[in-house]
Write a protein that holds these residues in place. Structure first.
Motif, short mmCIF file in Angstrom:
data_model
loop_
_atom_site.label_atom_id
_atom_site.label_comp_id
_atom_site.label_asym_id
_atom_site.label_seq_id
_atom_site.Cartn_x
_atom_site.Cartn_y
_atom_site.Cartn_z
N GLN A 2 0.83 -1.20 0.00
CA GLN A 2 0.00 0.00 0.00
C GLN A 2 0.87 1.25 0.00
OE1 GLN A 2 -2.90 0.15 3.11
NE2 GLN A 2 -3.45 2.26 2.70
N ASP A 3 0.40 2.27 -0.67
CA ASP A 3 1.08 3.56 -0.71
C ASP A 3 1.14 4.11 0.72
OD1 ASP A 3 1.87 6.20 -1.05
OD2 ASP A 3 0.30 6.69 -2.48
N PRO A 4 2.34 4.47 1.22
CA PRO A 4 2.45 4.95 2.61
C PRO A 4 1.74 6.29 2.85
CG PRO A 4 4.55 5.16 1.47
CD PRO A 4 3.64 4.40 0.56
N THR A 5 1.40 6.99 1.78
CA THR A 5 0.72 8.27 1.94
C THR A 5 -0.80 8.15 1.90
OG1 THR A 5 0.67 8.79 -0.44
CG2 THR A 5 2.65 9.43 0.79
N ALA A 6 -1.31 6.94 1.68
CA ALA A 6 -2.75 6.75 1.47
C ALA A 6 -3.60 7.24 2.63
CB ALA A 6 -3.06 5.29 1.17
N LEU A 7 -3.21 6.90 3.84
CA LEU A 7 -4.02 7.30 5.00
C LEU A 7 -4.06 8.82 5.15
CD1 LEU A 7 -5.72 6.35 7.38
CD2 LEU A 7 -3.62 6.14 8.71
N ALA A 8 -2.91 9.48 5.02
CA ALA A 8 -2.86 10.94 5.13
C ALA A 8 -3.61 11.60 3.97
CB ALA A 8 -1.42 11.43 5.18
N SER A 9 -3.52 11.02 2.79
CA SER A 9 -4.25 11.57 1.63
C SER A 9 -5.75 11.47 1.85
CB SER A 9 -3.87 10.81 0.36
OG SER A 9 -2.52 10.98 0.07
N THR A 10 -6.20 10.33 2.35
CA THR A 10 -7.63 10.14 2.64
C THR A 10 -8.08 11.12 3.72
OG1 THR A 10 -7.54 7.83 2.02
CG2 THR A 10 -9.35 8.49 3.45
N ALA A 11 -7.27 11.29 4.76
CA ALA A 11 -7.60 12.20 5.85
C ALA A 11 -7.72 13.64 5.35
CB ALA A 11 -6.55 12.11 6.96
N THR A 12 -6.72 14.06 4.58
CA THR A 12 -6.71 15.44 4.09
C THR A 12 -7.85 15.68 3.10
OG1 THR A 12 -4.32 15.49 4.38
CG2 THR A 12 -5.27 17.18 2.98
N ASN A 13 -8.07 14.74 2.19
CA ASN A 13 -9.14 14.90 1.21
C ASN A 13 -10.52 14.85 1.88
OD1 ASN A 13 -7.33 15.14 -0.89
ND2 ASN A 13 -7.39 12.98 -1.40
N GLY A 14 -10.69 13.94 2.83
CA GLY A 14 -11.97 13.84 3.52
C GLY A 14 -12.31 15.12 4.27
N LEU A 15 -11.33 15.63 5.02
CA LEU A 15 -11.52 16.89 5.72
C LEU A 15 -11.77 18.03 4.73
CD1 LEU A 15 -11.40 18.68 8.30
CD2 LEU A 15 -8.95 18.88 7.87
N GLY A 16 -10.98 18.07 3.69
CA GLY A 16 -11.10 19.14 2.69
C GLY A 16 -12.47 19.18 2.04
N LEU A 17 -12.97 18.02 1.64
CA LEU A 17 -14.28 17.98 0.99
C LEU A 17 -15.40 18.33 1.96
CD1 LEU A 17 -13.79 14.85 -1.28
CD2 LEU A 17 -13.96 17.24 -2.00
N ALA A 18 -15.30 17.86 3.18
CA ALA A 18 -16.35 18.16 4.17
C ALA A 18 -16.42 19.66 4.44
CB ALA A 18 -16.08 17.39 5.46
N VAL A 19 -15.28 20.28 4.63
CA VAL A 19 -15.28 21.73 4.89
C VAL A 19 -15.68 22.50 3.64
CG1 VAL A 19 -13.81 23.70 5.50
CG2 VAL A 19 -13.62 21.56 6.78
N TYR A 20 -15.21 22.06 2.48
CA TYR A 20 -15.58 22.74 1.23
C TYR A 20 -17.09 22.73 1.03
CZ TYR A 20 -15.85 24.05 -3.66
OH TYR A 20 -16.16 24.69 -4.82
N ARG A 21 -17.72 21.59 1.29
CA ARG A 21 -19.19 21.52 1.15
C ARG A 21 -19.88 22.54 2.05
NH1 ARG A 21 -18.27 15.71 1.42
NH2 ARG A 21 -18.23 14.96 -0.70
N GLN A 22 -19.39 22.68 3.28
CA GLN A 22 -20.00 23.64 4.20
C GLN A 22 -19.76 25.08 3.74
OE1 GLN A 22 -18.74 22.79 8.21
NE2 GLN A 22 -19.91 20.90 8.30
N LEU A 23 -18.53 25.37 3.31
CA LEU A 23 -18.22 26.72 2.84
C LEU A 23 -19.01 27.07 1.58
CD1 LEU A 23 -14.35 26.74 3.36
CD2 LEU A 23 -16.06 27.92 4.75
N ALA A 24 -19.12 26.12 0.66
CA ALA A 24 -19.86 26.34 -0.59
C ALA A 24 -21.35 26.53 -0.31
CB ALA A 24 -19.64 25.18 -1.55
N ALA A 25 -21.89 25.79 0.64
CA ALA A 25 -23.30 25.93 0.97
C ALA A 25 -23.58 27.30 1.61
CB ALA A 25 -23.74 24.82 1.92
N ALA A 26 -22.62 27.80 2.38
CA ALA A 26 -22.80 29.09 3.04
C ALA A 26 -22.69 30.25 2.05
CB ALA A 26 -21.76 29.26 4.15
#
Length: 188
Positions: A2-26
């Protein structure tokens, strides 16, 4: 493997998309751009010192499954290293060739300048032609080696009175390059 960066990439992307959705909705009509890297890294760093519901909540925000936090820290360290590398060919041979070309370019430019000042325009033109050819080769090589430059700075600032465990400080130093924590007197 497995790519050693996978967990951090998932964490960063998951957080990024969740916050982006809230900012875009506002602000649905606004142009919006934001990078979750710093926030995700700060949450990952501080998760090491969290316990109970706090660490559970931090894991949820970062989309990090249960398991040793050491895996998450190693993944964030690997992703940071990959991001800071520039995404290109970083081999010692390529770096040595870039250094040599930069030295050659500086020499050709100096030779051209000296010839111009001496009134020797033929030698100046020749040195300029060599500089141009060297610059072209250097730029082609740089395009494969230095795709971008990203410098990150991670730090943790804590109240001087906060009891910080040595294992927590060691994790910060090992995976995030902080050298520990910066102790500050927030009251005075």
């Amino acid at each position: 493997p497995q790519d050693p960066t996978a967990l951090a990439s998932t964490a960063t992307n998951g957080l990024g998309l969740a916050v982006y959705r809230q900012l875009a909705a506002a602000s649905p009509d606004a142009n919006l751009c934001w990078s979750p890297w710093s926030v995700a890294t700060a949450l990952a760093m501080t998760a090491e010192g969290a316990r109970g519901e706090t660490v559970t909540g931090m894991r949820a925000v970062l989309h990090v499954p249960d398991g040793p936090l050491a895996t998450m820290h190693a993944s964030f360290a690997a992703l940071q290293q990959r991001l800071e590398k520039g995404g290109g060919d970083d081999s010692p041979m390529t770096r040595a060739r870039i250094t040599a070309l930069r030295e050659q370019l500086a020499k050709h430019n100096a030779d051209a300048e000296a010839a111009m000042q001496a009134g020797n325009y033929r030698d100046a033109r020749s040195a300029s032609d060599h500089a141009e050819a060297t610059a072209k080769e250097l730029n082609q090589l740089l395009a494969t080696a230095d795709c971008y430059q990203l410098n990150t700075a991670n730090a943790l600032w804590c109240a001087r009175q906060a009891p910080l465990l040595p294992a927590f400080l060691a994790t910060l130093a090992q995976h995030y390059g902080t050298g520990g924590a910066n102790l500050v007197d927030f009251q005075n």
